[in-house]
Design a protein around this motif. Structure first.
Motif, PDB file in Angstrom:
ATOM      1  N   TYR A 237      27.507  31.127  51.894  1.00  0.00           N
ATOM      2  CA  TYR A 237      26.872  29.826  51.694  1.00  0.00           C
ATOM      3  C   TYR A 237      25.352  29.926  51.787  1.00  0.00           C
ATOM      4  CZ  TYR A 237      31.218  27.159  51.649  1.00  0.00           C
ATOM      5  OH  TYR A 237      32.424  26.625  51.295  1.00  0.00           O
ATOM      6  N   THR A 238      24.708  28.918  51.261  1.00  0.00           N
ATOM      7  CA  THR A 238      23.252  28.869  51.330  1.00  0.00           C
ATOM      8  C   THR A 238      22.759  28.787  52.773  1.00  0.00           C
ATOM      9  OG1 THR A 238      23.459  26.485  50.934  1.00  0.00           O
ATOM     10  CG2 THR A 238      22.879  27.875  49.050  1.00  0.00           C
ATOM     11  N   ALA A 239      23.612  28.357  53.682  1.00  0.00           N
ATOM     12  CA  ALA A 239      23.332  28.352  55.121  1.00  0.00           C
ATOM     13  C   ALA A 239      24.672  28.209  55.827  1.00  0.00           C
ATOM     14  CB  ALA A 239      22.379  27.217  55.499  1.00  0.00           C
ATOM     15  N   ASN A 240      24.670  28.351  57.121  1.00  0.00           N
ATOM     16  CA  ASN A 240      25.906  28.215  57.892  1.00  0.00           C
ATOM     17  C   ASN A 240      26.460  26.797  57.744  1.00  0.00           C
ATOM     18  OD1 ASN A 240      27.906  27.956  59.846  1.00  0.00           O
ATOM     19  ND2 ASN A 240      26.799  29.163  61.360  1.00  0.00           N
ATOM     20  N   PRO A 241      27.622  26.631  57.081  1.00  0.00           N
ATOM     21  CA  PRO A 241      28.133  25.276  56.836  1.00  0.00           C
ATOM     22  C   PRO A 241      28.524  24.526  58.105  1.00  0.00           C
ATOM     23  CG  PRO A 241      29.746  26.938  56.172  1.00  0.00           C
ATOM     24  CD  PRO A 241      28.492  27.678  56.506  1.00  0.00           C
ATOM     25  N   LYS A 242      28.695  25.255  59.209  1.00  0.00           N
ATOM     26  CA  LYS A 242      29.002  24.578  60.468  1.00  0.00           C
ATOM     27  C   LYS A 242      27.775  23.876  61.040  1.00  0.00           C
ATOM     28  CE  LYS A 242      32.754  27.724  61.741  1.00  0.00           C
ATOM     29  NZ  LYS A 242      33.232  28.745  62.707  1.00  0.00           N
ATOM     30  N   LEU A 243      26.592  24.357  60.659  1.00  0.00           N
ATOM     31  CA  LEU A 243      25.347  23.756  61.140  1.00  0.00           C
ATOM     32  C   LEU A 243      24.656  22.929  60.071  1.00  0.00           C
ATOM     33  CD1 LEU A 243      23.873  26.802  63.136  1.00  0.00           C
ATOM     34  CD2 LEU A 243      25.093  24.812  64.041  1.00  0.00           C
ATOM     35  N   VAL A 244      24.877  23.278  58.805  1.00  0.00           N
ATOM     36  CA  VAL A 244      24.244  22.568  57.687  1.00  0.00           C
ATOM     37  C   VAL A 244      25.351  22.012  56.800  1.00  0.00           C
ATOM     38  CG1 VAL A 244      22.650  22.746  55.741  1.00  0.00           C
ATOM     39  CG2 VAL A 244      22.282  24.150  57.778  1.00  0.00           C
ATOM     40  N   LYS A 245      25.623  20.730  56.930  1.00  0.00           N
ATOM     41  CA  LYS A 245      26.742  20.119  56.211  1.00  0.00           C
ATOM     42  C   LYS A 245      26.538  20.163  54.701  1.00  0.00           C
ATOM     43  CE  LYS A 245      28.743  19.030  60.054  1.00  0.00           C
ATOM     44  NZ  LYS A 245      29.878  19.863  60.530  1.00  0.00           N
TER      45      LYS A 245
ATOM     46  N   ALA B 105      23.015  40.084  49.887  1.00  0.00           N
ATOM     47  CA  ALA B 105      24.168  39.939  50.783  1.00  0.00           C
ATOM     48  C   ALA B 105      23.958  40.704  52.080  1.00  0.00           C
ATOM     49  CB  ALA B 105      25.437  40.422  50.086  1.00  0.00           C
ATOM     50  N   MET B 106      23.371  41.905  51.982  1.00  0.00           N
ATOM     51  CA  MET B 106      23.107  42.690  53.190  1.00  0.00           C
ATOM     52  C   MET B 106      22.117  41.981  54.102  1.00  0.00           C
ATOM     53  SD  MET B 106      23.140  46.788  52.376  1.00  0.00           S
ATOM     54  CE  MET B 106      22.171  46.788  50.891  1.00  0.00           C
ATOM     55  N   GLU B 107      21.071  41.425  53.502  1.00  0.00           N
ATOM     56  CA  GLU B 107      20.074  40.709  54.302  1.00  0.00           C
ATOM     57  C   GLU B 107      20.702  39.508  54.994  1.00  0.00           C
ATOM     58  OE1 GLU B 107      17.055  41.380  55.033  1.00  0.00           O
ATOM     59  OE2 GLU B 107      16.293  42.803  53.564  1.00  0.00           O
ATOM     60  N   LEU B 108      21.487  38.728  54.238  1.00  0.00           N
ATOM     61  CA  LEU B 108      22.105  37.537  54.827  1.00  0.00           C
ATOM     62  C   LEU B 108      23.103  37.900  55.921  1.00  0.00           C
ATOM     63  CD1 LEU B 108      22.661  35.298  51.678  1.00  0.00           C
ATOM     64  CD2 LEU B 108      21.128  34.831  53.580  1.00  0.00           C
ATOM     65  N   SER B 109      23.903  38.938  55.679  1.00  0.00           N
ATOM     66  CA  SER B 109      24.892  39.326  56.683  1.00  0.00           C
ATOM     67  C   SER B 109      24.210  39.917  57.909  1.00  0.00           C
ATOM     68  CB  SER B 109      25.900  40.313  56.093  1.00  0.00           C
ATOM     69  OG  SER B 109      25.254  41.476  55.614  1.00  0.00           O
ATOM     70  N   HIS B 110      23.123  40.654  57.709  1.00  0.00           N
ATOM     71  CA  HIS B 110      22.379  41.201  58.849  1.00  0.00           C
ATOM     72  C   HIS B 110      21.814  40.086  59.709  1.00  0.00           C
ATOM     73  CE1 HIS B 110      19.784  43.753  61.244  1.00  0.00           C
ATOM     74  NE2 HIS B 110      18.751  43.019  60.888  1.00  0.00           N
ATOM     75  N   PHE B 111      21.378  39.025  59.056  1.00  0.00           N
ATOM     76  CA  PHE B 111      20.782  37.906  59.778  1.00  0.00           C
ATOM     77  C   PHE B 111      21.796  36.804  60.052  1.00  0.00           C
ATOM     78  CE2 PHE B 111      16.928  40.033  58.562  1.00  0.00           C
ATOM     79  CZ  PHE B 111      16.125  39.832  59.662  1.00  0.00           C
ATOM     80  N   GLY B 112      23.020  37.200  60.350  1.00  0.00           N
ATOM     81  CA  GLY B 112      23.947  36.256  60.947  1.00  0.00           C
ATOM     82  C   GLY B 112      24.985  35.632  60.058  1.00  0.00           C
TER      83      GLY B 112
ATOM     84  N   GLY C  67      20.357  31.630  39.475  1.00  0.00           N
ATOM     85  CA  GLY C  67      20.209  30.816  40.683  1.00  0.00           C
ATOM     86  C   GLY C  67      18.781  30.625  41.115  1.00  0.00           C
ATOM     87  N   LYS C  68      18.638  30.188  42.345  1.00  0.00           N
ATOM     88  CA  LYS C  68      17.338  29.837  42.891  1.00  0.00           C
ATOM     89  C   LYS C  68      16.612  31.075  43.391  1.00  0.00           C
ATOM     90  CE  LYS C  68      18.566  25.133  44.295  1.00  0.00           C
ATOM     91  NZ  LYS C  68      17.508  24.434  43.576  1.00  0.00           N
ATOM     92  N   THR C  69      15.296  30.911  43.613  1.00  0.00           N
ATOM     93  CA  THR C  69      14.488  32.000  44.145  1.00  0.00           C
ATOM     94  C   THR C  69      14.961  32.387  45.532  1.00  0.00           C
ATOM     95  OG1 THR C  69      12.619  31.141  42.898  1.00  0.00           O
ATOM     96  CG2 THR C  69      12.139  32.719  44.645  1.00  0.00           C
ATOM     97  N   VAL C  70      15.112  31.392  46.395  1.00  0.00           N
ATOM     98  CA  VAL C  70      15.684  31.628  47.715  1.00  0.00           C
ATOM     99  C   VAL C  70      17.193  31.480  47.582  1.00  0.00           C
ATOM    100  CG1 VAL C  70      15.815  30.828  50.102  1.00  0.00           C
ATOM    101  CG2 VAL C  70      13.626  30.775  48.898  1.00  0.00           C
ATOM    102  N   ARG C  71      17.937  32.536  47.936  1.00  0.00           N
ATOM    103  CA  ARG C  71      19.378  32.499  47.731  1.00  0.00           C
ATOM    104  C   ARG C  71      20.145  32.032  48.962  1.00  0.00           C
ATOM    105  NH1 ARG C  71      20.596  35.254  43.177  1.00  0.00           N
ATOM    106  NH2 ARG C  71      22.447  33.937  43.225  1.00  0.00           N
ATOM    107  N   GLY C  72      19.523  32.179  50.131  1.00  0.00           N
ATOM    108  CA  GLY C  72      20.215  31.756  51.341  1.00  0.00           C
ATOM    109  C   GLY C  72      19.283  31.708  52.543  1.00  0.00           C
ATOM    110  N   ILE C  73      19.737  30.990  53.546  1.00  0.00           N
ATOM    111  CA  ILE C  73      19.010  30.896  54.817  1.00  0.00           C
ATOM    112  C   ILE C  73      19.991  31.301  55.907  1.00  0.00           C
ATOM    113  CG2 ILE C  73      17.703  29.385  56.369  1.00  0.00           C
ATOM    114  CD1 ILE C  73      17.465  27.452  53.925  1.00  0.00           C
ATOM    115  N   SER C  74      19.595  32.257  56.718  1.00  0.00           N
ATOM    116  CA  SER C  74      20.497  32.728  57.748  1.00  0.00           C
ATOM    117  C   SER C  74      19.772  32.795  59.078  1.00  0.00           C
ATOM    118  CB  SER C  74      21.048  34.110  57.366  1.00  0.00           C
ATOM    119  OG  SER C  74      22.217  34.394  58.110  1.00  0.00           O
TER     120      SER C  74
END
Length: 813
Positions: free
Chosen positions: A230-238, A251-258, A300-307
């Motif tokens: 997800y673009t962010a943790n869906p439990k914290l960002v509805k 994917a590696m960056e996002l998974s590394h950062f949580g 997609g967007k320039t920023v792909r996700g926030i972790s």
């Protein structure tokens, strides 16, 4: 060939395992199925081992829980005829497990080697039952122990894979394996000598990736309980959305950062062979999920996700003795490496005066001790300061392959956090610019993630979170207007306005997802007992972005709390005039706090209800104009009273009518004493740039002293009856001159006064009808013909609309 991995939630119980069977059975090609332990079993095993090592007999109770879960699965997955054989096998494995735990209990300690053996039972048991279920359902399946396929070193607890040996073992097995489905326990492996090892938490993902690469699978499917990354943790960002396509690096960056949906090392084995990964939801298999490939072709967007990563500490080494001295960084990182601490983030000042690293909270005590010891000489000679430790922090990261080609992303990120009072403690950005990381307080994680997600992913829809105090005439109208205009605001102004909390003098209520405004009265009635301190504490605890406190009261105690809200970057919108007409220093302090904490303090309705009086005045001042004189009728209630008072009515009845229709405050002396108008002209003078106190306003009272000294509405109205002749005389004197009575406020030459005046025909105030207000601004640009603002200046509807407008102003900041 395909490789499928099913996580702990996917195989948590019999019903879920049946879903897994349905998914696996749809594959038409040979399939490797890697499974985790039943959800929660690994934690139970670790808890049991910990208790056993502490000589606590409670480990046996945990062992019973593990047994019961697996026996229940057998009862629900298999026909009764084969239960005994399955139960016997599981019981045998659990007996071996019990022997290991008894050993830890007897010696009162454990080792990583023993831990690897104990925790592996989760995967060994689940893979056995799942493979047997496949067979019982007619699938051509075989179970293969992962220890016989994956070879590692003897670094127990987090072993490193010997890929050369592993690939040989895998190739040898699958060369002679004719079964369509091969079930393999994840997480477990073995040394060349056959000693049990594990691949670390999340190792089942890693197992699947190793096998996918070794078998040259056409795809690696990771089946879990969410429909992709997800673009962010869906439990914290509805509002978080599934990312359809993402690169390996992203994917590696996002998974590394949580991003817990994928274990970070998973990607490396398949990346080299460019095997696609797809993340799917076991419980919604029809969803497309997230595809991970070599590149995304700019989709997609320039920023792909926030972790984010929580529970982070900063360790800072600094001092004048570091500047220009080679080897300091080497010694620092060697020290950290030697004690086995992983560094999550690094930042160093270009002056070489300091080095700062981010590590897990659990490692900070050992790390700080080791670093202080390593630099003992430099610290003693004051060349370097003792290591500085900051705890209870978190890392928030923006991730995207194309971020480096877009300017201003860092600025947008920092600006968004700053506007929401999220303090940035450290910043790190790699040369690839695929990741921008910031360290913030752990308590701000949810607010930071939601604010950044809103800024980068939500099509510029800004969420405003309101906390409304007071829901009488004005407050109820405001809530009605907010409900009525909600869709319009979202569609036309890109504002999603939610009311999170409501309070009156008796009750208060909070709903984190927003209160249903069609039924807010019943919701409030079922709330808790109102408490101002608890109200603001709850707002702080929620820590929502774009929070706005709305004060619809005329209460001095409520007005005294504004500074608490502003200091926490909570904007304040109020129709309560008390704060802005209090001591000048308090008024000035509130304005300064609003600037310091980037929290707007808006009070347009303090003067003229919904009329844009203060807004117009602000524009005049900002553009360089200077106010010379103000003349105004600022009390809608008093204007209503004197427009309806004549020789055929009584003053008492007219005032009573004004109170019933909501033109006056609940205590009408506030209006009729002139104090309300005095406050308004004071606010206008202050907003014009003049330093005045309320005591500087000359107030020419028209009410008898006895009326002003009453302590109840009943007593007050009795005095109006008593002095009716005086009011009639005042009216007649004005009427005989062809004048009308108006309560006028005036500011000129730095002085202000309020009082009842006889207004002749032809004057701008003469034909002022109903409860209208009028303000005449004489300025350097309007010296002879004033700038005039005129319109309804009282009433719940127009006051609520003015508050509504201030809320929208904040949304547009």
């Amino acid at each position: 060939m395909k490789t499928l991995k099913f996580g702990g939630t996917s195989v948590a119980n019999a019903n879920n395992i049946k879903l897994v069977k349905d998914i696996v059975s749809q594959n038409q090609v040979p399939t490797v199925v890697v499974v985790s332990a039943f959800g929660g079993v690994t934690d139970l095993l670790l808890n049991a081992l910990d208790l056993a090592a502490k000589n606590e007999i409670g480990y046996k109770e945990i062992l019973s829980q593990i047994e019961e879960r697996h026996f229940n699965a057998i009862k629900l997955l298999f026909p009764v005829a084969i239960h005994s054989g399955l139960i016997s096998k599981v019981k045998s494995e659990l007996n071996d497990l019990e022997t290991l735990l008894e050993g830890a209990f007897l010696i009162g300690e454990t080792t990583q080697r023993l831990s690897d053996k104990v925790v592996s039972y989760g995967e060994l048991l689940s893979s056995y039952l799942i493979s047997e279920h496949f067979k019982a359902e007619g699938l051509d399946a075989i179970l293969k122990n992962g220890r016989e396929l994956i070879i590692t070193n003897d670094n127990f607890g987090n072993a490193s894979v010997n890929f050369s040996k592993t690939n040989e073992q895998v190739a040898a097995f699958f060369e002679n394996n004719s079964h369509k489905i091969t079930v393999v326990p994840g997480f477990v492996a073995a040394t060349e000598d056959g000693d049990a090892t594990t691949l670390g938490r999340g190792g089942s993902d890693f197992t699947a990736a190793i096998l996918a690469a070794a078998t040259n699978s056409e795809i690696l499917e990771i089946w879990t309980d969410v429909s992709g990354m997800y673009t962010a943790n869906p439990k914290l960002v509805k509002q978080a959305k599934c990312v359809a396509h993402i690169s390996y690096e992203e994917a590696m960056e996002l998974s590394h950062f949580g991003a817990k949906v994928l274990y970070p090392p998973t990607i490396q084995p398949v990346l080299n062979k460019e095997i696609p990964i797809v993340i799917k939801n076991t419980f919604e298999p029809e969803q497309e999920g997230t595809l991970i490939t070599k590149n995304t072709n700019g989709e997609g967007k320039t920023v792909r996700g926030i972790s984010h990563i929580g529970n982070i500490s900063l360790l800072s080494l600094e001092g004048p003795g570091m500047v220009g001295i080679p080897g300091i960084s080497k010694r620092f990182f060697e020290t950290i490496s030697q004690i086995g601490v992983s560094v999550v983030l690094i930042t160093q000042a270009s002056s070489e005066h300091s080095i700062c690293i981010g590590i897990a909270d659990k490692d900070v005590a050992n790390a700080s001790k080791a670093v202080n010891l390593a630099f003992e000489y430099e610290i003693a000679s004051k060349k370097i300061h003792p290591v500085k430790v900051e705890t209870d922090l978190a890392i928030v990261a923006l991730v995207g392959d194309n971020m480096k080609s877009h300017q201003g992303l860092s600025g947008k990120m920092f600006s968004t956090l700053g506007k929401n009072n999220v303090n940035i403690r450290a910043i790190a950005q790699g040369a690839s610019e695929r990741n921008i990381s910031t360290v913030i307080d752990k308590k701000d994680i949810k607010k930071a993630l939601n604010a950044l997600h809103e800024a980068f992913f939500e099509e510029n829809i800004k969420q405003l979170n309101l906390f409304v105090m007071g829901c009488g005439n004005v407050g109820s109208k405001l809530l009605q207007q907010l409900q009525q205009q909600h869709s319009y605001l979202k569609k036309e102004l890109k504002l999603n306005v939610r009311v999170i909390g409501i309070a009156n003098s008796r009750k208060m209520v909070f709903q984190e997802g927003g209160i249903d405004l069609s039924n807010w009265q019943d919701t409030l009635d079922s709330g808790t007992i109102a408490n101002q301190e608890a109200f603001i504490s709850k707002i702080k605890e929620l820590n929502y972005r774009n929070s706005i406190f709305v004060d619809n009261t005329a209460n001095a105690t409520v007005a005294a709390t504004y500074s608490d809200y502003l200091k926490n970057s909570i904007s304040v919108v109020t129709c309560n005039k008390i704060a802005c007409s209090s001591e000048y220093q308090n008024y000035l302090s509130l304005k300064q706090l609003a600037k310091k904490y980037n929290a707007p303090f808006l009070f347009e309705t303090n003067v003229g209800a919904g009329l844009p009086i203060l807004d117009t005045l602000k524009h005049l001042i900002v553009s360089g104009d200077k106010v010379k004189k103000i003349q105004a009728v600022l009390s809608g209630s008093l204007n209503f009273v004197f427009n309806n008072f004549n020789g055929e009515t009584t003053f008492h009845d007219v005032v009573k009518q004004a109170q019933v229709q909501g033109y006056t405050e609940p205590d009408p002396t506030i209006d009729l004493s002139g104090i309300d108008v005095a406050r308004k002209i004071l606010i206008l003078a202050r907003e014009s740039g003049y330093h005045l106190e309320l005591t500087d306003i000359e107030n020419e009272a028209f009410l008898p002293e006895e009326s002003l000294q009453t302590n109840s509405n009943e007593a007050f109205f009795n005095t109006l009856v008593k002095y009716e002749s005086d009011f009639q005389k005042r009216y007649k004197n004005a009427a005989d001159k062809g004048c009308k009575l108006k309560y006028v406020a005036q500011f000129e030459n730095g002085k202000a006064k309020v009082g009842l005046q006889e207004i002749p025909q032809g004057h701008d105030f003469y034909n002022l009808e109903g409860s209208d207000n009028i303000v005449l601004f004489y300025t350097e640009r309007y010296p002879q013909q004033p700038l005039i603002i005129k319109g309804a200046g009282a009433g719940a509807d127009v006051t609520a609309s003015g508050i509504f407008a201030d809320i929208v102003r904040i949304g547009n900041f």
